[in-house]
Design a protein around this motif. Structure first.
Motif, short mmCIF file in Angstrom:
data_model
loop_
_atom_site.label_atom_id
_atom_site.label_comp_id
_atom_site.label_asym_id
_atom_site.label_seq_id
_atom_site.Cartn_x
_atom_site.Cartn_y
_atom_site.Cartn_z
N PHE A 541 0.89 -1.28 -0.22
CA PHE A 541 -0.09 0.03 -0.03
C PHE A 541 0.74 1.36 -0.03
CE2 PHE A 541 -1.94 3.42 2.54
CZ PHE A 541 -3.02 3.52 1.86
N LYS A 542 0.60 2.45 -0.92
CA LYS A 542 1.28 3.52 -1.08
C LYS A 542 0.18 4.71 -0.64
CE LYS A 542 4.97 3.96 -2.67
NZ LYS A 542 6.09 4.13 -2.04
N GLU A 543 -0.92 4.81 -1.15
CA GLU A 543 -1.88 5.98 -0.66
C GLU A 543 -3.33 5.69 -1.08
OE1 GLU A 543 -1.93 9.71 -2.94
OE2 GLU A 543 0.08 9.29 -3.68
N LYS A 544 -4.16 6.16 -0.41
CA LYS A 544 -5.40 5.90 -1.01
C LYS A 544 -5.52 7.31 -2.14
CE LYS A 544 -8.97 5.49 1.68
NZ LYS A 544 -10.10 5.72 2.90
N LEU A 545 -6.12 6.71 -3.28
CA LEU A 545 -6.49 7.59 -4.42
C LEU A 545 -7.81 8.13 -4.20
CD1 LEU A 545 -4.91 5.79 -7.52
CD2 LEU A 545 -3.94 7.76 -6.11
N GLY A 546 -8.71 7.30 -3.67
CA GLY A 546 -10.17 7.87 -3.73
C GLY A 546 -11.15 6.47 -3.00
N GLU A 547 -12.42 6.91 -2.89
CA GLU A 547 -13.21 6.06 -2.45
C GLU A 547 -14.60 6.56 -2.75
OE1 GLU A 547 -14.00 6.28 1.97
OE2 GLU A 547 -13.01 8.15 1.97
N GLY A 548 -15.55 5.28 -2.89
CA GLY A 548 -16.80 5.45 -3.16
C GLY A 548 -17.70 4.69 -2.34
N GLN A 549 -18.88 4.44 -2.67
CA GLN A 549 -20.08 3.86 -1.75
C GLN A 549 -19.55 2.44 -1.31
OE1 GLN A 549 -24.02 4.18 -3.26
NE2 GLN A 549 -24.95 3.25 -1.61
N PHE A 550 -19.06 1.84 -2.57
CA PHE A 550 -18.77 0.27 -2.39
C PHE A 550 -17.38 -0.25 -2.55
CE2 PHE A 550 -22.89 1.60 -4.66
CZ PHE A 550 -23.56 0.86 -3.82
N GLY A 551 -16.47 0.98 -2.55
CA GLY A 551 -15.18 0.47 -2.42
C GLY A 551 -14.39 1.38 -2.49
N GLU A 552 -12.79 1.35 -2.61
CA GLU A 552 -11.79 2.19 -2.70
C GLU A 552 -10.84 2.02 -3.95
OE1 GLU A 552 -10.34 1.66 1.13
OE2 GLU A 552 -11.89 2.76 2.07
N VAL A 553 -10.01 3.18 -4.14
CA VAL A 553 -8.93 2.99 -5.04
C VAL A 553 -7.76 3.19 -4.48
CG1 VAL A 553 -8.00 3.55 -7.45
CG2 VAL A 553 -10.48 3.44 -7.02
N HIS A 554 -6.80 2.36 -4.60
CA HIS A 554 -5.37 2.63 -3.68
C HIS A 554 -4.23 2.49 -4.76
CE1 HIS A 554 -7.14 2.18 0.29
NE2 HIS A 554 -7.99 1.42 -0.44
N LEU A 555 -3.47 3.45 -4.62
CA LEU A 555 -2.17 3.12 -5.06
C LEU A 555 -1.06 2.34 -4.57
CD1 LEU A 555 -0.30 4.41 -7.62
CD2 LEU A 555 0.64 6.16 -5.90
N CYS A 556 -0.73 1.25 -5.21
CA CYS A 556 0.23 0.59 -4.79
C CYS A 556 1.22 0.02 -5.63
CB CYS A 556 -0.61 -0.98 -4.46
SG CYS A 556 -2.06 -0.85 -3.51
N GLU A 557 2.46 -0.64 -5.02
CA GLU A 557 3.66 -1.28 -5.74
C GLU A 557 3.46 -2.82 -5.71
OE1 GLU A 557 6.87 -0.06 -3.74
OE2 GLU A 557 7.31 1.76 -4.98
N ALA A 558 3.62 -3.18 -6.91
CA ALA A 558 3.35 -4.52 -6.80
C ALA A 558 4.65 -5.42 -7.32
CB ALA A 558 2.32 -4.93 -8.32
N GLU A 559 5.08 -6.27 -6.45
CA GLU A 559 6.36 -7.04 -6.87
C GLU A 559 5.92 -8.20 -7.77
OE1 GLU A 559 8.27 -8.00 -3.07
OE2 GLU A 559 8.17 -6.04 -2.44
N GLY A 560 7.02 -8.54 -8.74
CA GLY A 560 6.94 -9.54 -9.67
C GLY A 560 5.76 -9.46 -10.59
N MET A 561 5.17 -8.25 -10.76
CA MET A 561 4.14 -8.25 -11.71
C MET A 561 4.28 -8.80 -13.05
SD MET A 561 1.01 -7.45 -12.27
CE MET A 561 0.30 -6.23 -10.94
N GLN A 562 5.78 -8.72 -13.52
CA GLN A 562 6.21 -8.98 -14.89
C GLN A 562 5.75 -10.56 -15.08
OE1 GLN A 562 7.69 -7.29 -13.04
NE2 GLN A 562 8.75 -5.46 -13.81
N GLU A 563 5.86 -11.55 -14.03
CA GLU A 563 5.66 -12.82 -14.10
C GLU A 563 3.98 -13.15 -14.64
OE1 GLU A 563 6.78 -14.91 -10.75
OE2 GLU A 563 8.85 -13.88 -10.67
N PHE A 564 3.20 -12.28 -14.23
CA PHE A 564 1.87 -12.74 -14.48
C PHE A 564 1.22 -11.88 -15.49
CE2 PHE A 564 2.65 -13.28 -10.02
CZ PHE A 564 1.99 -14.15 -9.44
N MET A 565 2.16 -11.17 -16.11
CA MET A 565 1.69 -10.35 -17.45
C MET A 565 1.87 -11.11 -18.72
SD MET A 565 -0.08 -7.66 -16.22
CE MET A 565 -0.55 -8.98 -15.01
#
Length: 832
Positions: A541-565
């Motif tokens: 988790f890095k920071e919260k970008l925003g939120e709404g009635q049913f959920g939220e949007v967060h800025l994150c760092e993902a490790e090893g993402m290249q393996e899943f793409m």
């Protein structure tokens, strides 16, 4: 301006009346027959799949069907403007639907009337398959308590129907008016027919026991020889009489109501084109009947005559709180002709009724209090005052309790949000407890969940629940009770509702990003998700970008993402470095509808493949909370990016600020047009295109996203209606604001505003010199198209060729606006 535009729009009177929402009870739905117990009338609810999925008559329907029908009892009179139909799909097991149907209606349950459109046609085109919802405007609208849907075929066939009615309660309470038949006027060029062509009562020498054009909600134009309705004859909107036909010098119209009412005003919409010897009435004399006898003393009213302004107008007659169930008014001629297009009444239901059966309506009796009387004895005055005081104290107590509960709920909500934030940091950093999401289990969610506030509002979009709140800001659409009537405006034949085949997915942040055609959605979401499950423990988790009635949007760092793409994604980062991503997370307590929409959004987002659209990278759906992981660009959103930069020039050199060249501005705008060209090719409607919803990567790469509405940073860009509907009005087209109509053409309008932002380096908000209310009033000027609308000014850096593109995006007529393909091509030509 024309008075007919100074009134409430009937586009507001288009709410579902309760077939799909369940407000209409099973006992109020009946039918001529049923195929089986599981296809009984109560299963004929639009968008429901209970029983065998629809109402089906016992036998196949024959041509010229006169006996099979589905009947709805609304329990009171309603003004019905729209109907919706659907066939029997039953999860792919059924394929019965009505290709055509007729409608019959009744106000009293005994006299049934066949609906006809303004050209006299009875048959309405229905469905072409078993699953799509087809909406049809009723032109003219009907005033009824009972409505029957009667399937029609051209050969013997099995049909099934699911239906909904749209409208609002008929507050006038008027059940019929009796008047002389309208006459024909001969102008030097052509005849003008001033008859009441949609009157649904008996017409011989006079019109009796019916309603028609005087109550259809359409006010006539200043020029009575013209009409709001196309393909009809001159004078269609008005009912008119010539004084030579009335030796008594007046036209008498009698109005009958559903029950005794306390009348305050009557508003009569009159033509006043005195150059053709047409004027408003010079005097009206009204008699009142509360029981069986007419009052001896009439009410007389004389309006101020106007021989300077030929505009049509409402004349308001003060009815001085007379109690009556019928009113008879004699309108006296002021010139050779008298033309009316609409008559409305304002009243309160009487506190007592002296009869158990309202006159001539057949409606269920409204029981009076014990010992009803017209006069209140002085001895009872103290009791009455005491009761009123007690009621006031009770109301005050209720208000205090409601306010206390709201404050308490807000405190709980803030506390839960803090707990959720703390929990999120831990949950994104560690492996969550395994919980396999079972789609079948979600279907067994309690009925209470399915009736939550997340239900789709239909036909209007969920982010446009109350256009009346906006229309009331315009003097053309709302007046004080002293001046307004109840007409509505036809606008170039455009329907006043979002298209029937559009499915709106409300994102977890509360922003309606894509309005998706149902067919397209079925094609896109019918396959398996084409993205892999990503381990939560690899998200930081890095920071919260925003939120709404049913959920939220967060800025994150993902490790090893290249393996899943897959190979389509190219990251300019080594494999051991984390990738910056945005994580949309659905709250674990979200209801069934929100979860289903979230999964649909995942399926659809996984198919959106364009270099200028934010891509879905991976998902976390094997455990709660459900997440979708999307690209995030290192330079943030375009609004913040440009506001930190300056145009190239002397000023930038003096301030030592970072710059962006004009060529790069054009390059970014071209990319946005390219992304929107891709979305429009799929018939996707974004609804919230703006610089805040465009992300910036390396080398000025742009990708369109949908995070803007959820961020507090941009809360000032959205106009909130009593805390409910939230609208980016400064980016919206006039038809989106006034009619709730969102199309690719309205996205083109928003692109023009976005281009204006870019050329201004996002240094100011669009229409910054106008308040939100003035912005809405300006849309009324676009609607009227009298050359008084305010356009966004040409930015300093903007050449004429670019400003011409902006102006073309803001054309009043949607068909005259360019397509995104044309915009993209024009921008490519401008780029050096």
């Amino acid at each position: 301006s024309e008075v007919n535009r100074l009134v409430e729009s009937t586009s507001v009177c288009r709410y579902p009346l309760g077939m799909s929402g369940g407000q209409i009870q099973d006992e109020d739905i009946s039918a001529s027959s049923q195929w089986s117990e599981t296809t009984a009338a109560r299963y004929g609810r639009l968008d429901f799949e209970e029983g065998d999925g629809a109402w089906c008559p016992e036998m196949s329907v024959e041509p010229d069907n006169v006996k099979e029908f589905l009947q709805i009892d609304l329990r009171s009179l309603h003004f019905i403007t729209l109907v919706g139909t659907q066939g029997r799909h039953a999860g792919g097991m059924g394929n019965e639907f009505a290709q055509m149907y007729k409608i019959k209606y009744s106000r009293d349950g005994s006299r049934w009337i066949s609906w006809r459109n303004r050209q006299g046609k009875q048959v309405i085109e229905g469905n072409r398959n078993a699953y799509d919802i087809v909406l049809k405007d009723l032109e003219p609208p009907i005033i009824a308590r009972f409505v029957r849907f009667m399937p029609v075929t051209d050969h013997s066939m099995n049909v099934c129907m699911r239906v909904e009615l749209y409208g609002c309660e008929w507050l006038d309470g008027l059940v019929s008016y009796n008047a002389p038949v309208g006459e024909q006027m001969t102008l030097p060029t052509y005849p003008v027919y001033l008859n009441d062509s949609v009157y649904d009562g008996a017409i011989i020498y006079s019109m009796t026991e019916g309603l028609g054009q005087l109550t259809d909600g359409v006010c006539g134009l200043d020029d009575f020889a013209l009409s709001h309705v196309y393909n009809v004859w001159p004078g269609y909107d008005y009912v008119g009489w010539n004084n030579e036909s009335f030796p008594s010098e007046y036209v008498e119209i009698m109005f009958e109501f559903d029950r005794i009412r306390n009348f305050t005003t009557m508003k009569v919409h009159c033509n006043n084109m005195f150059s053709w010897h047409v004027k408003t009435f010079r005097q009206v004399v009204c008699y009142f009947r509360s029981e069986s006898d007419w009052e001896a003393t009439p009410l007389t009213f004389s309006p101020v005559m106007d021989e300077k302004n030929p505009s049509a107008r409402f004349v308001t007659v003060n009815l001085a709180n007379h109690m009556a169930s019928a009113i008879k008014c004699q309108f006296y001629f002021a010139d050779a002709w008298m033309l009316f297009s609409e008559i409305t009444f304002q009243s309160d239901t009487a506190m007592y009724n002296t009869t158990l059966t309202p006159p001539k309506t057949g409606l269920p009796p409204r029981l009076p209090p014990k010992n009803p009387t017209h006069k209140v004895d002085d001895s009872n005055t103290r009791i009455l005052i005491g009761c009123l005081v007690a009621i006031i104290f009770i109301l005050v107590a209720i208000i205090v309790i409601i306010l206390w509960r709201q404050v308490w709920q807000k405190m709980l909500e803030k506390a839960s949000r803090r707990m959720l934030d703390d929990e999120l940091t831990a949950s994104l950093s560690t492996q969550s407890e395994t919980f396999v999401y079972n789609h079948n289990q979600s279907n067994t969610t309690s009925e209470q969940e399915s009736n939550s506030t997340y239900e789709r509002i239909f036909p209007l979009g969920p982010d446009y629940q109350e256009p009346s709140r906006l229309l009331s800001k315009l003097p053309e659409f709302a007046q004080s009770s002293e001046e307004s009537g109840s007409c509505y405006q036809h606008v170039n034949g455009v329907p006043h509702y979002a298209e029937a085949d559009i499915v709106n997915l409300q994102g977890v942040t509360g922003s309606n990003t894509y309005a998706i055609p149902a067919v397209t959605m079925d094609l896109l979401s019918g396959k398996d998700v084409a993205v892999e499950e990503f381990p939560r423990k690899l998200l930081t988790f890095k920071e919260k970008l925003g939120e709404g009635q049913f959920g939220e949007v967060h800025l994150c760092e993902a490790e090893g993402m290249q393996e899943f793409m897959n190979k389509e994604f190219l990251f300019d980062i080594s494999e051991d470095q984390p990738v910056l991503v945005a994580v949309k997370m659905l709250r674990s307590d979200a209801n069934k509808n929100a979860r289903n929409d979230f999964l649909k959004e995942i399926k659809i987002m996984s198919r959106l493949k364009d270099p200028n659209i934010i891509r879905l990278l991976a998902v976390c759906i094997y455990s709660d909370p459900l997440c979708m992981i999307t690209e995030y660009m290192e330079n943030g959103d375009l609004n913040q990016f440009l506001s930190r930069h300056e145009p190239e020039g002397q000023l930038a050199l003096l301030s030592n600020a970072p710059t962006v060249s004009f060529n790069n501005l054009c390059y970014m705008a071209t990319q946005i047009a390219s992304g929107m060209k891709y979305l429009s090719s799929l018939n996707f409607v974004h609804r919230d295109l703006a610089t805040r919803n465009c992300l910036v990567g390396k080398n000025y790469t742009i990708k369109i996203a949908d995070f803007g509405m959820s961020r507090n940073l941009y809360s000032g860009d959205y106009y909130r209606i009593q805390g409910r509907a939230v609208l980016p009005i400064r980016w919206m087209s006039w038809e989106s604001i006034l009619l709730g109509k969102f199309t690719t053409a309205s996205d083109v309008w928003a692109f023009g505003v976005t281009l204006w932002e870019i050329l201004n380096f996002c240094k100011e908000q669009p229409y910054s010199q106008l308040t939100d209310e003035q912005v809405i009033e300006n849309t009324g000027e676009f609607f009227r198209d009298q050359k008084r609308q305010i356009y966004l000014p040409q930015p300093v850096l903007c050449p004429d060729s670019l400003y011409k593109i902006m102006l073309s995006c803001w054309r009043r007529n949607t068909k005259e606006r360019p397509s995104f393909q044309e915009i993209h091509r024009a921008l490519l030509e401008i780029q050096p």
